[in-house]
Design a protein around this motif. Structure first.
Motif, PDB file in Angstrom:
ATOM      1  N   GLN A   1      33.398  22.038 -60.444  1.00  0.00           N
ATOM      2  CA  GLN A   1      34.831  21.892 -60.240  1.00  0.00           C
ATOM      3  C   GLN A   1      35.400  20.992 -61.317  1.00  0.00           C
ATOM      4  OE1 GLN A   1      35.472  20.365 -56.341  1.00  0.00           O
ATOM      5  NE2 GLN A   1      34.907  22.259 -55.329  1.00  0.00           N
ATOM      6  N   PRO A   2      36.574  21.300 -61.820  1.00  0.00           N
ATOM      7  CA  PRO A   2      37.198  20.422 -62.806  1.00  0.00           C
ATOM      8  C   PRO A   2      37.742  19.174 -62.114  1.00  0.00           C
ATOM      9  CG  PRO A   2      38.661  22.221 -62.285  1.00  0.00           C
ATOM     10  CD  PRO A   2      37.370  22.490 -61.572  1.00  0.00           C
ATOM     11  N   PRO A   3      37.853  18.056 -62.851  1.00  0.00           N
ATOM     12  CA  PRO A   3      38.433  16.868 -62.238  1.00  0.00           C
ATOM     13  C   PRO A   3      39.894  17.113 -61.865  1.00  0.00           C
ATOM     14  CG  PRO A   3      37.860  16.469 -64.532  1.00  0.00           C
ATOM     15  CD  PRO A   3      37.433  17.846 -64.209  1.00  0.00           C
ATOM     16  N   GLN A   4      40.294  16.530 -60.751  1.00  0.00           N
ATOM     17  CA  GLN A   4      41.652  16.697 -60.250  1.00  0.00           C
ATOM     18  C   GLN A   4      42.232  15.329 -59.940  1.00  0.00           C
ATOM     19  OE1 GLN A   4      41.356  19.162 -56.791  1.00  0.00           O
ATOM     20  NE2 GLN A   4      39.882  20.511 -57.762  1.00  0.00           N
TER      21      GLN A   4
ATOM     22  N   PRO B   1      33.871  17.310 -50.637  1.00  0.00           N
ATOM     23  CA  PRO B   1      33.939  18.634 -50.011  1.00  0.00           C
ATOM     24  C   PRO B   1      34.477  18.526 -48.585  1.00  0.00           C
ATOM     25  CG  PRO B   1      31.678  17.876 -50.128  1.00  0.00           C
ATOM     26  CD  PRO B   1      32.500  16.888 -50.905  1.00  0.00           C
ATOM     27  N   LYS B   2      35.179  19.567 -48.163  1.00  0.00           N
ATOM     28  CA  LYS B   2      35.738  19.593 -46.817  1.00  0.00           C
ATOM     29  C   LYS B   2      34.628  19.892 -45.819  1.00  0.00           C
ATOM     30  CE  LYS B   2      40.263  21.033 -48.321  1.00  0.00           C
ATOM     31  NZ  LYS B   2      41.281  22.064 -48.277  1.00  0.00           N
ATOM     32  N   LEU B   3      34.718  19.264 -44.661  1.00  0.00           N
ATOM     33  CA  LEU B   3      33.732  19.484 -43.611  1.00  0.00           C
ATOM     34  C   LEU B   3      34.021  20.794 -42.893  1.00  0.00           C
ATOM     35  CD1 LEU B   3      33.675  15.889 -42.104  1.00  0.00           C
ATOM     36  CD2 LEU B   3      32.062  16.885 -43.705  1.00  0.00           C
ATOM     37  N   ASP B   4      32.966  21.502 -42.548  1.00  0.00           N
ATOM     38  CA  ASP B   4      33.132  22.725 -41.776  1.00  0.00           C
ATOM     39  C   ASP B   4      33.300  22.350 -40.306  1.00  0.00           C
ATOM     40  OD1 ASP B   4      32.810  24.255 -44.041  1.00  0.00           O
ATOM     41  OD2 ASP B   4      30.636  24.392 -43.802  1.00  0.00           O
TER      42      ASP B   4
ATOM     43  N   GLY C   1      44.963   7.988 -57.119  1.00  0.00           N
ATOM     44  CA  GLY C   1      45.518   7.941 -58.462  1.00  0.00           C
ATOM     45  C   GLY C   1      44.510   8.182 -59.565  1.00  0.00           C
ATOM     46  N   ARG C   2      43.224   8.200 -59.260  1.00  0.00           N
ATOM     47  CA  ARG C   2      42.206   8.427 -60.282  1.00  0.00           C
ATOM     48  C   ARG C   2      41.976   9.914 -60.464  1.00  0.00           C
ATOM     49  NH1 ARG C   2      37.607   5.128 -57.634  1.00  0.00           N
ATOM     50  NH2 ARG C   2      36.931   7.270 -57.645  1.00  0.00           N
ATOM     51  N   GLN C   3      41.232  10.251 -61.508  1.00  0.00           N
ATOM     52  CA  GLN C   3      40.816  11.626 -61.730  1.00  0.00           C
ATOM     53  C   GLN C   3      39.398  11.780 -61.210  1.00  0.00           C
ATOM     54  OE1 GLN C   3      42.264  14.262 -62.983  1.00  0.00           O
ATOM     55  NE2 GLN C   3      44.034  13.564 -64.119  1.00  0.00           N
ATOM     56  N   GLY C   4      39.080  12.890 -60.618  1.00  0.00           N
ATOM     57  CA  GLY C   4      37.729  13.100 -60.135  1.00  0.00           C
ATOM     58  C   GLY C   4      37.636  14.366 -59.322  1.00  0.00           C
ATOM     59  N   VAL C   5      36.462  14.634 -58.822  1.00  0.00           N
ATOM     60  CA  VAL C   5      36.228  15.801 -57.983  1.00  0.00           C
ATOM     61  C   VAL C   5      36.368  15.357 -56.532  1.00  0.00           C
ATOM     62  CG1 VAL C   5      34.561  17.575 -57.345  1.00  0.00           C
ATOM     63  CG2 VAL C   5      34.677  16.781 -59.706  1.00  0.00           C
ATOM     64  N   PRO C   6      37.247  15.999 -55.752  1.00  0.00           N
ATOM     65  CA  PRO C   6      37.416  15.569 -54.359  1.00  0.00           C
ATOM     66  C   PRO C   6      36.170  15.853 -53.541  1.00  0.00           C
ATOM     67  CG  PRO C   6      38.664  17.566 -54.784  1.00  0.00           C
ATOM     68  CD  PRO C   6      38.113  17.118 -56.111  1.00  0.00           C
TER      69      PRO C   6
END
Length: 160
Positions: A60-63, A75-78, A68-73
């Protein structure tokens, strides 16, 4: 000094600073460190890269994150959103709220609103502010509070 001489000096200083900046930039580029060698691709196979769960790995690209920082969020829990077939109230022997499962008629509702129906227990608030009826009410007894030990004595000594 004349204003013409001042303008000429300022223009000469601007030209010298521009020439010095360009020369310094050329010198820095020519003396920069060499680029590191690019490593060859390890394993030129067509095998699919899998993550820890065995699913295909997709980077995943950084978002922009919430802080306020850049990074990969993260993962969402199922979450299992299915509702149970039987409610929790039906599982217990007694329903949690008996009033919610019973209905009243409009006449009963009017009686309750008019206060003609006598309530018992905690719901009985009829004599909350006192009443004018003569009941066997006990009189309020005043409570005497003893003075604190470190309070100064306010009584005046008797002089004879």
């Amino acid at each position: 000094m004349s204003w013409r001489i001042l303008i000429a000096i300022l223009l000469a200083a601007a030209g010298v600073s521009a020439w010095a900046g360009i020369s310094l930039g050329h010198w820095l580029v020519s003396h920069a460190p060499a680029a590191p060698p690019i490593p060859e691709i390890i394993g030129d196979t067509d095998a699919e890269i899998l993550d820890a769960d065995g699913r295909p790995y997709v980077s995943q690209p950084p978002q922009p994150l919430v802080n306020g920082r850049q990074g990969v969020p993260d993962p969402k829990l199922d979450v299992a959103w299915e509702l149970p077939k039987k409610s929790l109230a039906e599982d217990s022997e007694q329903p949690p709220i008996a009033i919610a499962t019973t209905t009243i008629t409009m006449d009963e509702a009017r009686d309750i609103a008019a206060g003609e129906r006598g309530f018992k227990g905690l719901a009985d608030v009829g004599d909350l502010f006192g009443s004018d009826d003569d009941h066997d009410d006990q009189p309020i007894q005043p409570v005497e509070v003893p003075p604190t030990p470190d309070a100064p004595d306010t009584t005046e000594p008797e002089t004879s």
